[in-house]
Design a protein around this motif. Structure first.
Motif, PDB file in Angstrom:
ATOM      1  N   TYR A 122      52.139 -37.113   0.447  1.00  0.00           N
ATOM      2  CA  TYR A 122      52.281 -36.188  -0.519  1.00  0.00           C
ATOM      3  C   TYR A 122      51.451 -37.113  -1.859  1.00  0.00           C
ATOM      4  N   ILE A 176      48.693 -34.850  -4.620  1.00  0.00           N
ATOM      5  CA  ILE A 176      49.248 -34.422  -5.464  1.00  0.00           C
ATOM      6  C   ILE A 176      48.761 -34.421  -6.626  1.00  0.00           C
ATOM      7  N   SER A 212      41.979 -32.321  -5.901  1.00  0.00           N
ATOM      8  CA  SER A 212      42.234 -31.352  -7.159  1.00  0.00           C
ATOM      9  C   SER A 212      42.168 -30.198  -6.864  1.00  0.00           C
ATOM     10  N   VAL A 272      44.111 -28.563  -4.383  1.00  0.00           N
ATOM     11  CA  VAL A 272      45.387 -27.898  -4.194  1.00  0.00           C
ATOM     12  C   VAL A 272      46.194 -28.299  -5.633  1.00  0.00           C
ATOM     13  N   ARG A 273      46.295 -29.995  -6.283  1.00  0.00           N
ATOM     14  CA  ARG A 273      46.987 -29.820  -7.654  1.00  0.00           C
ATOM     15  C   ARG A 273      46.533 -28.753  -8.649  1.00  0.00           C
ATOM     16  N   ASP A 274      45.462 -28.054  -9.053  1.00  0.00           N
ATOM     17  CA  ASP A 274      45.374 -26.766  -9.083  1.00  0.00           C
ATOM     18  C   ASP A 274      45.417 -25.088  -9.251  1.00  0.00           C
ATOM     19  N   ARG A 315      50.799 -25.877  -5.910  1.00  0.00           N
ATOM     20  CA  ARG A 315      51.114 -27.172  -6.266  1.00  0.00           C
ATOM     21  C   ARG A 315      52.808 -26.927  -6.387  1.00  0.00           C
ATOM     22  N   VAL A 321      54.970 -28.893  -4.257  1.00  0.00           N
ATOM     23  CA  VAL A 321      55.981 -29.345  -4.618  1.00  0.00           C
ATOM     24  C   VAL A 321      57.837 -30.103  -4.324  1.00  0.00           C
ATOM     25  N   ALA A 330      53.916 -34.455  -9.855  1.00  0.00           N
ATOM     26  CA  ALA A 330      53.176 -33.458  -9.706  1.00  0.00           C
ATOM     27  C   ALA A 330      51.906 -33.587 -10.709  1.00  0.00           C
TER      28      ALA A 330
END
Length: 422
Positions: free
Chosen positions: A102, A106, A110, A112-114, A118, A122, A225
């Motif tokens: 994780y 996260i 990038s 996945v995070r953007d 996301r 989380v 996150a």
């Protein structure tokens, strides 16, 4: 049969068994092949940066598998005493790897995070973090039940399953055979040598990474996150010190920009703040309490991927070489079925992606054919007129607009003089 006579019988697979522990075998869901599939999908989700359409599919498989394990390990909170459910050990291997993954997903991925995924990630991190708190209590805080003396038949056969009592050749039994546990049946209880659970070598492997795993679990539960956090928290802390009338505005902007544009720039800003600011109670509190926590977060963030690999190796050594029984062989459908399902999902995603690319190419070709229908030979390039529409005066190409006459005061006076003459 007396306990003294137990040692005269020898277990064919090893030294004589004098004491046993009752366990539930590892379920097929946590078998070798499903675990390997889970590890592969996590690694692919971390490093697959440019294929978001395929990453989401891999994440769905990994998140549902670990999410089910999280709920399961919380339901097994009372399943170590009396009869040890070995699914706790297997679920710990899955969830501990998920917590470290994780942090990698996260913070480092990038794509996945953007994305909109996301929020789901989380929520999954919170679930995994909570389940690891339960798992740590089950594995390390709950003492195991004392072993029972081994029971042998008159022929020297070790009593291992409850079903063996039907033959009436055993004059003894185990207390743990009459204990019930959630989501298990009494017929599934198995007696294994006490040395299997009391193996210091594999217990050391399990304990070695408890600290980083728990820190990753707490980071997941804290809605962590942002990219390379808690660097962002360091920036906010330093900005709260700089943004006041005593500091120049341009200097504050420069520090903020430098901190946010570089990886771990917040840590550099925080260390600069600690070095330059005068000693106060706030600074003492920061140095003794907050900075160690931030340093641990920095180390876990940087080392999450190596720690994940080490955790996988340690857990697999514990599960594969520890002698823990599994109730399904690798050739069973419960073992290789999830791999086939995942491959079919990947094939379906690739087919869908190929159809999208083919549709786009068809649209481009159709547009090119429409352009080709405009025959250059039917156009008078010099005059800019279509030959077939010459009488109608239709013009093509870049046409220079004609000058329009704008009425002026002089024109108005000329019209007035003409009207008087008439």
């Amino acid at each position: 049969m007396s306990v003294d006579n137990v040692t005269i019988f020898h277990n064919p697979s090893g030294p004589p068994v004098t004491h046993i522990d009752c366990v539930y075998q590892i379920s097929g869901t946590y078998g070798v092949l499903p675990r390997i599939l889970y590890y592969v999908t996590l690694v692919f989700a971390i490093f697959g940066r440019r294929t978001e359409w395929l990453i989401i599919g891999a994440l769905v498989s990994a998140l549902t598998y670990a999410g089910t394990a999280a709920i399961h390990i919380m339901a097994l909170v009372t399943s170590k005493s009396d009869v040890f459910d070995l699914d706790i050990v297997a679920a710990w291997a899955v969830l501990s790897t998920g917590a470290l993954a994780y942090i990698g997903i996260i913070h480092w991925s990038s794509s996945v995070r953007d994305s909109r995924a996301r929020v789901v990630l989380v929520c999954w991190g919170i679930l995994v973090g909570i389940s690891l708190v339960f798992g740590r209590a089950e594995l390390f805080d709950t003492p195991p039940s004392p072993p029972e003396p081994a029971c042998y038949s008159s022929r020297g056969l070790l009593l291992e399953y409850r079903g063996q009592l039907i033959d009436h050749e055993f004059n003894c039994t185990y207390k743990c055979f009459d204990i019930s546990k959630p989501m298990r049946r009494k017929s599934e209880i198995m007696a294994i040598p006490h040395r299997v659970l009391d193996n210091p070598k594999y217990r050391t492997f399990t304990v070695a990474l408890v600290g980083p795993i728990q820190f990753a679990a707490y980071a997941a539960m804290s809605l962590d996150a942002q990219a390379h956090t808690p660097s962002y928290g360091c920036v906010r802390l330093v900005m709260s010190y700089l943004i006041h009338p005593g500091h120049r505005e341009e200097f504050t902007k420069t520090v903020y920009k430098a901190s946010m544009e570089r990886w771990y720039g917040g840590y550099l800003a925080l260390f600069g703040y600690v070095k330059r600011s005068r000693w106060t109670y706030k600074k003492w509190l920061l140095c003794w309490l907050l900075i160690p926590w931030l340093v641990m977060g920095l180390l876990v963030d940087i080392l999450c991927l190596p720690l994940m690999v080490i955790n996988i190796v340690f857990n697999e050594m514990t599960l594969l070489e520890g002698g823990y029984p599994t109730n399904e062989a690798n050739i069973a459908i419960g073992q290789w079925g999830p791999i086939v399902n995942s491959l079919l999902v990947v094939i379906a995603a690739c087919i869908n992606r190929g159809l999208d690319i083919w549709d786009r190419r068809k649209k481009v070709k159709k547009l090119d054919s429409v352009v080709d229908e405009i025959v250059i030979g039917d156009t008078d390039i010099e005059s800019g007129m279509l030959k077939s529409d010459g009488d109608s005066g239709q013009e093509v190409g870049v046409v220079k607009p004609k000058l329009a006459h704008v009425q002026t005061l002089q024109d108005m006076e000329e019209l007035e003089r003409r009207s008087k003459r008439m």
